[in-house]
Design a protein around this motif. Sequence first.
Motif, mmCIF file in Angstrom:
data_model
loop_
_atom_site.group_PDB
_atom_site.id
_atom_site.type_symbol
_atom_site.label_atom_id
_atom_site.label_comp_id
_atom_site.label_asym_id
_atom_site.label_seq_id
_atom_site.Cartn_x
_atom_site.Cartn_y
_atom_site.Cartn_z
ATOM 1 N N SER A 29 35.062 48.305 55.724
ATOM 2 C CA SER A 29 33.941 48.841 54.322
ATOM 3 C C SER A 29 34.335 48.888 53.195
ATOM 4 C CB SER A 29 32.948 49.259 55.616
ATOM 5 O OG SER A 29 32.174 49.736 54.807
ATOM 6 N N PHE A 30 33.560 47.899 51.752
ATOM 7 C CA PHE A 30 34.000 48.551 50.552
ATOM 8 C C PHE A 30 33.363 50.068 51.038
ATOM 9 C CE2 PHE A 30 35.642 45.180 49.080
ATOM 10 C CZ PHE A 30 35.327 43.342 49.562
ATOM 11 N N ASP A 31 34.107 50.504 49.850
ATOM 12 C CA ASP A 31 33.210 51.938 49.330
ATOM 13 C C ASP A 31 32.333 52.309 48.838
ATOM 14 O OD1 ASP A 31 36.594 52.991 49.257
ATOM 15 O OD2 ASP A 31 35.617 53.496 50.314
ATOM 16 N N VAL A 32 32.218 50.713 47.534
ATOM 17 C CA VAL A 32 30.606 50.421 46.841
ATOM 18 C C VAL A 32 30.347 49.405 46.734
ATOM 19 C CG1 VAL A 32 30.219 50.906 44.611
ATOM 20 C CG2 VAL A 32 30.890 52.883 45.495
ATOM 21 N N ASP A 71 24.560 45.580 54.169
ATOM 22 C CA ASP A 71 24.577 45.830 55.655
ATOM 23 C C ASP A 71 26.289 45.989 55.826
ATOM 24 O OD1 ASP A 71 25.429 45.309 58.742
ATOM 25 O OD2 ASP A 71 24.277 42.684 58.012
ATOM 26 N N GLY A 72 26.640 47.060 56.160
ATOM 27 C CA GLY A 72 27.744 47.986 56.267
ATOM 28 C C GLY A 72 28.918 47.298 57.744
ATOM 29 N N ALA A 73 28.384 46.425 57.900
ATOM 30 C CA ALA A 73 28.398 45.823 59.492
ATOM 31 C C ALA A 73 29.404 44.463 58.853
ATOM 32 C CB ALA A 73 28.122 46.116 60.548
ATOM 33 N N ASN A 74 28.491 44.142 58.055
ATOM 34 C CA ASN A 74 29.298 42.535 57.989
ATOM 35 C C ASN A 74 29.368 42.351 56.019
ATOM 36 O OD1 ASN A 74 28.482 40.647 60.670
ATOM 37 N ND2 ASN A 74 25.969 41.579 60.301
ATOM 38 N N ASN A 75 29.241 43.453 55.826
ATOM 39 C CA ASN A 75 30.133 43.988 54.137
ATOM 40 C C ASN A 75 29.285 42.793 53.637
ATOM 41 O OD1 ASN A 75 31.558 45.612 53.597
ATOM 42 N ND2 ASN A 75 33.600 44.221 54.320
ATOM 43 N N THR A 76 27.891 42.855 53.976
ATOM 44 C CA THR A 76 27.130 41.754 52.902
ATOM 45 C C THR A 76 26.216 42.719 52.559
ATOM 46 O OG1 THR A 76 27.186 40.447 54.753
ATOM 47 C CG2 THR A 76 25.520 40.243 53.135
ATOM 48 N N VAL A 77 26.194 42.698 50.889
ATOM 49 C CA VAL A 77 25.150 43.762 49.810
ATOM 50 C C VAL A 77 23.895 42.480 49.547
ATOM 51 C CG1 VAL A 77 26.218 42.847 48.131
ATOM 52 C CG2 VAL A 77 25.268 45.168 47.714
ATOM 53 N N TYR A 78 22.328 43.211 49.266
ATOM 54 C CA TYR A 78 21.489 42.485 48.995
ATOM 55 C C TYR A 78 21.222 42.867 47.823
ATOM 56 C CZ TYR A 78 21.871 41.071 54.020
ATOM 57 O OH TYR A 78 21.956 40.264 55.138
ATOM 58 N N LEU A 79 20.223 41.869 46.724
ATOM 59 C CA LEU A 79 19.394 42.368 45.610
ATOM 60 C C LEU A 79 18.864 41.967 45.581
ATOM 61 C CD1 LEU A 79 19.430 44.185 42.971
ATOM 62 C CD2 LEU A 79 20.128 42.351 41.853
ATOM 63 N N GLN A 80 17.283 42.411 46.089
ATOM 64 C CA GLN A 80 15.903 42.336 45.965
ATOM 65 C C GLN A 80 15.317 42.212 44.670
ATOM 66 O OE1 GLN A 80 14.088 41.031 48.271
ATOM 67 N NE2 GLN A 80 12.720 40.934 46.388
ATOM 68 N N ARG A 101 41.543 48.819 50.045
ATOM 69 C CA ARG A 101 41.402 47.322 49.868
ATOM 70 C C ARG A 101 41.518 46.764 48.550
ATOM 71 N NH1 ARG A 101 40.899 43.691 54.144
ATOM 72 N NH2 ARG A 101 41.313 45.036 56.452
ATOM 73 N N GLY A 102 41.267 47.413 47.266
ATOM 74 C CA GLY A 102 40.804 47.209 46.224
ATOM 75 C C GLY A 102 40.022 46.167 45.365
ATOM 76 N N ASN A 103 39.819 45.795 44.537
ATOM 77 C CA ASN A 103 38.551 45.530 43.591
ATOM 78 C C ASN A 103 38.117 44.219 43.641
ATOM 79 O OD1 ASN A 103 37.480 47.923 43.489
ATOM 80 N ND2 ASN A 103 39.107 48.196 41.340
ATOM 81 N N TYR A 104 37.087 43.596 44.032
ATOM 82 C CA TYR A 104 36.684 41.901 44.095
ATOM 83 C C TYR A 104 35.498 41.734 43.381
ATOM 84 C CZ TYR A 104 40.611 42.301 47.635
ATOM 85 O OH TYR A 104 41.542 43.333 48.416
ATOM 86 N N TRP A 105 35.586 40.009 43.385
ATOM 87 C CA TRP A 105 34.156 40.203 42.636
ATOM 88 C C TRP A 105 33.742 38.804 43.019
ATOM 89 C CZ3 TRP A 105 31.275 42.189 38.310
ATOM 90 C CH2 TRP A 105 32.183 43.125 38.020
#
Length: 115
Positions: A29-32, A71-80, A101-105
């Motif tokens: 799970s990503f920290d942020v 959704d932490g379980a699926n490592n998904t982020v949303y922006l409404q 794991r590092g930083n990703y875009w």
Amino acid sequence: VQLQASGGGLVQAGGSLRLSCAASETDFSFDVMGWYRQAPGKQREPVAQITNGGITMYAFSVKDRFAISRDGANNTVYLQMNNLKPEDTAVYYCSGSSSTRGNYWGQGTQVTVSS
């Protein structure tokens, strides 16, 4: 790890869009996780971030209009994004930061708001 963003498009001022960003790996799970945007001729700027504990942070320009969730379980982020304005027009990038794991875009998704 790859981040795949989707949900951008063309919308009239006052309209809404929902961006999604899913990670290719879910065994951690990503920290942020967060969203940034870059308008033509401008630098990339942070829009919103959310920690794995659910703490959220917003740029002043989008506060009370945008809502970030994950959704932490699926490592998904949303922006409404609600009540969109022409100045919200930009390419939106999702990001994920992990101490292990590092930083990703993500690859970016275009949001265009017409007046």
